[in-house]
Write a protein that holds these residues in place. Structure first.
Motif, short mmCIF file in Angstrom:
data_model
loop_
_atom_site.label_atom_id
_atom_site.label_comp_id
_atom_site.label_asym_id
_atom_site.label_seq_id
_atom_site.Cartn_x
_atom_site.Cartn_y
_atom_site.Cartn_z
N VAL A 5 40.40 46.41 38.38
CA VAL A 5 41.65 45.10 37.73
C VAL A 5 41.07 45.18 36.45
O VAL A 5 42.35 45.11 35.56
CB VAL A 5 40.72 43.93 38.71
CG1 VAL A 5 41.54 42.64 37.22
CG2 VAL A 5 41.39 43.46 39.75
N LYS A 6 40.34 45.35 35.58
CA LYS A 6 39.97 45.43 34.32
C LYS A 6 40.50 46.98 33.53
O LYS A 6 40.72 46.58 32.14
CB LYS A 6 38.24 45.70 33.80
CG LYS A 6 37.48 44.14 34.49
CD LYS A 6 36.12 45.12 34.43
CE LYS A 6 35.09 43.51 34.53
NZ LYS A 6 33.85 44.20 34.62
N ARG A 7 40.18 47.90 34.36
CA ARG A 7 41.82 48.89 33.59
C ARG A 7 42.82 48.48 33.86
O ARG A 7 43.47 49.21 32.90
CB ARG A 7 40.97 50.70 34.27
CG ARG A 7 41.81 51.54 33.76
CD ARG A 7 41.23 53.02 34.67
NE ARG A 7 39.70 53.82 34.10
CZ ARG A 7 39.79 54.10 33.44
NH1 ARG A 7 41.11 55.16 32.90
NH2 ARG A 7 38.83 54.86 33.67
N PHE A 8 43.21 48.27 35.21
CA PHE A 8 44.94 48.24 34.60
C PHE A 8 45.53 46.97 35.18
O PHE A 8 46.78 47.11 34.55
CB PHE A 8 45.00 49.31 36.56
CG PHE A 8 44.59 50.65 36.82
CD1 PHE A 8 45.52 51.55 36.17
CD2 PHE A 8 43.56 50.88 37.06
CE1 PHE A 8 45.10 53.38 36.14
CE2 PHE A 8 43.01 51.91 37.67
CZ PHE A 8 43.69 53.25 36.51
N GLY A 9 44.81 46.10 34.92
CA GLY A 9 45.18 44.94 35.05
C GLY A 9 46.19 44.23 35.80
O GLY A 9 47.07 44.92 36.76
N SER A 10 48.00 44.38 35.43
CA SER A 10 48.51 44.06 36.06
C SER A 10 50.09 45.36 35.91
O SER A 10 51.05 45.23 37.60
CB SER A 10 50.15 43.09 35.03
OG SER A 10 50.68 44.28 33.58
N ALA A 11 49.09 46.54 36.02
CA ALA A 11 49.98 47.77 36.20
C ALA A 11 49.19 48.02 38.16
O ALA A 11 50.28 49.05 38.34
CB ALA A 11 49.36 48.53 35.32
N LEU A 12 48.26 46.91 38.51
CA LEU A 12 48.28 47.23 39.88
C LEU A 12 49.69 46.82 41.12
O LEU A 12 49.23 46.63 42.14
CB LEU A 12 47.36 46.62 40.42
CG LEU A 12 45.77 47.52 39.74
CD1 LEU A 12 43.97 47.11 39.44
CD2 LEU A 12 45.38 48.66 40.39
N PHE A 63 41.76 40.83 43.08
CA PHE A 63 43.04 41.82 43.33
C PHE A 63 43.71 41.35 43.56
O PHE A 63 44.92 42.54 43.65
CB PHE A 63 41.65 42.75 43.80
CG PHE A 63 42.52 44.59 44.44
CD1 PHE A 63 42.66 45.61 42.74
CD2 PHE A 63 43.34 45.13 45.68
CE1 PHE A 63 42.89 46.76 43.49
CE2 PHE A 63 43.15 45.64 45.79
CZ PHE A 63 43.20 47.19 44.86
N LEU A 64 44.01 40.88 44.57
CA LEU A 64 45.06 40.59 45.23
C LEU A 64 45.84 39.59 44.49
O LEU A 64 47.54 39.54 43.93
CB LEU A 64 44.72 39.13 45.63
CG LEU A 64 45.89 38.55 46.89
CD1 LEU A 64 46.99 39.92 47.68
CD2 LEU A 64 45.61 38.27 48.29
N LYS A 65 45.52 39.10 43.36
CA LYS A 65 46.50 38.33 42.50
C LYS A 65 46.54 39.51 41.61
O LYS A 65 48.52 39.52 41.31
CB LYS A 65 45.44 37.41 41.27
CG LYS A 65 46.50 36.98 39.82
CD LYS A 65 45.14 36.04 39.20
CE LYS A 65 46.21 35.42 38.24
NZ LYS A 65 44.97 34.72 37.33
N ALA A 66 46.03 40.27 41.26
CA ALA A 66 46.55 41.57 40.09
C ALA A 66 47.88 42.50 40.82
O ALA A 66 48.92 42.93 40.13
CB ALA A 66 45.69 42.68 39.82
N THR A 67 47.29 43.05 42.04
CA THR A 67 48.65 44.08 42.86
C THR A 67 49.82 42.28 43.66
O THR A 67 50.94 43.49 43.57
CB THR A 67 48.03 44.29 43.96
OG1 THR A 67 46.89 43.30 44.91
CG2 THR A 67 46.89 45.05 44.20
N ASN A 68 49.67 41.80 43.61
CA ASN A 68 50.89 40.66 44.13
C ASN A 68 51.36 40.72 44.86
O ASN A 68 53.04 41.58 44.79
CB ASN A 68 51.40 40.75 42.79
CG ASN A 68 52.30 39.06 42.95
OD1 ASN A 68 52.15 37.83 43.73
ND2 ASN A 68 53.45 39.14 42.07
N PRO A 69 51.28 41.28 46.10
CA PRO A 69 52.52 42.30 46.80
C PRO A 69 53.36 41.56 47.49
O PRO A 69 52.43 39.89 47.31
CB PRO A 69 51.13 43.29 48.14
CG PRO A 69 50.42 41.99 48.02
CD PRO A 69 50.37 41.70 46.37
#
Length: 211
Positions: free
Chosen positions: A77-84, A104-110
């Motif tokens: 999450v720190k490295r990729f952020g919203s790019a996940l 992680f779930l917030k960043a991936t937003n599947p």
């Protein structure tokens, strides 16, 4: 891993140690290595040595990170952020509470979460708190313990779920699972299906739905 490496050397296969952040072409798709960070790899905890990737094909994207724990997820999450962000998240560690953190779930937003776990497994996977996180965010869940083995296929615009369903369990869940996955009228689906005989882990005669 040693067996794979030894065989690769035996057949003279070129081997490359991928690093986090590297991108590779895979036909019409590309994938980016998300983990593991070198400092998280330990012989004491092989979960965080899991290799994770984000696969992108056209408009569709998938994140798969093996058994990576919340510690590894935090680094991603720190490295990729919203790019996940992705369409489909392969749920970490079979739905264990040690993975799929809130951040992680917030960043991936599947849109979809796929949980690979066995029926009545001794670990209690998937754990309820993980399922609750998905429900709170409106994420659609596919559990192999309930719906059978599944292969996801993409043409770059759509994601199709190709299921293996045991006919012994047919009345228990297969129609409901297929209906929920595709959101279509099941009788119409039946008219277009192709069936391939296979065996499920319990030696029941099974089949694959191919749409």
């Amino acid at each position: 891993v040693k067996t794979v490496l030894d065989y690769g050397r035996f057949v003279h296969t070129e081997m490359y140690g991928a690093k986090v952040g590297e991108e590779f072409g895979f036909g019409d798709a590309t994938f980016t290595v998300l983990c593991p960070e070198t400092d998280l790899v330990s012989s004491d905890d092989t979960n965080d040595a899991s290799v994770g990737i984000k696969l992108v094909h056209g408009e569709n994207s998938f994140v798969m990170c093996g058994d990576a724990s919340e510690k590894s997820e935090s680094t991603m999450v720190k490295r990729f952020g919203s790019a996940l962000e992705c369409d489909v998240l392969k749920c970490g560690h079979h739905g264990s509470r040690t993975s799929t953190s809130e951040a992680f779930l917030k960043a991936t937003n599947p849109t979809w979460a796929v949980i690979s776990c066995g029926v009545d497994n001794s670990y209690g996977h998937p754990h309820q708190e993980v399922l609750d996180r998905f429900h709170e965010r409106g994420v659609k869940i596919y559990e192999t313990a309930k719906g059978g083995a599944v292969t996801l296929k993409t043409d770059g615009k759509m994601v199709l779920f190709h299921k293996i369903t045991c006919i012994v369990c047919h009345n228990a869940h297969s129609k409901r699972s297929v209906f929920n996955i595709l959101g279509q009228d099941f009788p119409n689906i039946l008219k277009n299906r192709v069936l391939f005989p296979v065996l499920c882990p319990f030696a029941h005669i099974s089949y694959i739905y191919v749409f």
